[in-house]
Design an enzyme around this catalytic site. Structure first.
Site, PDB file in Angstrom:
ATOM      1  N   HIS A  66      -8.416  -2.160  -2.841  1.00  0.00           N
ATOM      2  CA  HIS A  66      -7.036  -2.241  -2.050  1.00  0.00           C
ATOM      3  C   HIS A  66      -7.348  -1.198  -0.684  1.00  0.00           C
ATOM      4  O   HIS A  66      -7.532  -0.308  -0.546  1.00  0.00           O
ATOM      5  CB  HIS A  66      -6.067  -1.385  -3.033  1.00  0.00           C
ATOM      6  CG  HIS A  66      -4.562  -1.521  -2.468  1.00  0.00           C
ATOM      7  ND1 HIS A  66      -3.881  -1.847  -3.277  1.00  0.00           N
ATOM      8  CD2 HIS A  66      -4.003  -2.050  -1.277  1.00  0.00           C
ATOM      9  CE1 HIS A  66      -2.626  -2.342  -2.664  1.00  0.00           C
ATOM     10  NE2 HIS A  66      -2.696  -2.223  -1.582  1.00  0.00           N
ATOM     11  N   LEU A  67      -7.295  -2.361   0.328  1.00  0.00           N
ATOM     12  CA  LEU A  67      -7.465  -1.739   1.754  1.00  0.00           C
ATOM     13  C   LEU A  67      -6.587  -0.650   2.159  1.00  0.00           C
ATOM     14  O   LEU A  67      -5.339  -0.649   1.512  1.00  0.00           O
ATOM     15  CB  LEU A  67      -7.182  -2.863   2.583  1.00  0.00           C
ATOM     16  CG  LEU A  67      -7.483  -2.850   4.124  1.00  0.00           C
ATOM     17  CD1 LEU A  67      -9.173  -2.615   4.218  1.00  0.00           C
ATOM     18  CD2 LEU A  67      -7.342  -4.035   4.869  1.00  0.00           C
ATOM     19  N   HIS A  68      -7.242   0.222   2.957  1.00  0.00           N
ATOM     20  CA  HIS A  68      -6.268   1.193   3.421  1.00  0.00           C
ATOM     21  C   HIS A  68      -6.930   1.996   4.827  1.00  0.00           C
ATOM     22  O   HIS A  68      -8.006   2.020   4.812  1.00  0.00           O
ATOM     23  CB  HIS A  68      -6.054   2.425   2.504  1.00  0.00           C
ATOM     24  CG  HIS A  68      -7.299   3.053   1.582  1.00  0.00           C
ATOM     25  ND1 HIS A  68      -7.911   2.107   0.686  1.00  0.00           N
ATOM     26  CD2 HIS A  68      -7.861   4.265   1.853  1.00  0.00           C
ATOM     27  CE1 HIS A  68      -8.984   2.947   0.150  1.00  0.00           C
ATOM     28  NE2 HIS A  68      -8.911   3.887   0.672  1.00  0.00           N
ATOM     29  N   LEU A  69      -6.141   2.258   5.529  1.00  0.00           N
ATOM     30  CA  LEU A  69      -6.555   3.031   6.734  1.00  0.00           C
ATOM     31  C   LEU A  69      -6.136   4.391   6.785  1.00  0.00           C
ATOM     32  O   LEU A  69      -5.013   4.942   6.094  1.00  0.00           O
ATOM     33  CB  LEU A  69      -5.779   2.621   8.048  1.00  0.00           C
ATOM     34  CG  LEU A  69      -6.134   0.987   8.643  1.00  0.00           C
ATOM     35  CD1 LEU A  69      -5.231   0.596   9.576  1.00  0.00           C
ATOM     36  CD2 LEU A  69      -7.608   0.683   8.609  1.00  0.00           C
TER      37      LEU A  69
END
Ligand SMILES: [Zn+2]
Length: 188
Positions: free
Chosen positions: A144-147
């Site tokens: 789950h992509l996150h910055l």
């Protein structure tokens, strides 16, 4: 060698994000029970970020600062520094390539807004903004992509290097949430 020193400091800073404990206030990996085949990150029902995405509107309880159409911003429950926040797509998506154009645009917009709030609330001398894409790059939750956005001050890496995993944070997550919400561009 200022350049070399900076490179080492950045590496160490990012290494701190290799923790499996990267999570928002809505849930810890330890709360999720036995991992399904392939790991709990494979299953949106067992994904910390999906849990956060379904945890309702922004509140001090879930640590969420903003919910947009396709993206939210949440505090990291295990911050590297007070104010450490993350911009996260609402959808369980692991790679940049899998983002829709809308998600991609809103993810960047949310990151910009989060950085603006950090700058207003904490007056840092700098901000680290970035993502660990894939396990080899240090992602704690690769599915789950996150910055990440972390406020920085000159000399803070010297301090962090000495204390390593013992992070002394000057305020609680609740205080951080209140502070960032008060500084959030456009108000709450
Ligand atoms: Zn997810």
């Amino acid at each position: 060698m200022p350049t070399g020193d900076a490179a080492v400091s950045l590496e160490r800073m990012w290494a701190g994000w290799r923790s499996a404990y990267v999570a928002g206030a809505a849930g810890d990996p330890q709360d999720l029970g036995p991992a399904p085949p392939g790991g709990w990150e494979d299953d949106p029902a067992h994904c910390v970020f999906c849990r956060i995405a379904s945890s309702g509107p922004p509140s001090v309880a879930n640590g969420v600062l903003m919910v947009g159409r396709t993206v939210l911003v949440v505090l990291n429950a295990y911050p590297y520094a007070s104010g450490h926040l993350m911009a996260v797509p609402l959808r369980h998506v692991g790679s940049l390539a899998d983002l829709t154009d809308d998600e991609s645009a809103e993810l960047w917009s949310a990151a910009r807004t989060g950085v603006a709030a950090l700058e207003a609330a904490y007056r840092p001398e700098g901000v680290n903004l970035g993502a660990n894409l894939g396990v080899a790059a240090g992602a704690g939750i690769p599915r789950h992509l996150h910055l990440h956005a972390v406020p920085r001050w000159r000399g803070d890496t010297n301090f962090m290097t000495v204390v390593a995993d013992t992070r002394v944070l000057p305020e609680t997550l609740a205080s951080t949430w209140e502070r960032l919400m008060a500084a959030w561009p456009g108000g709450v």
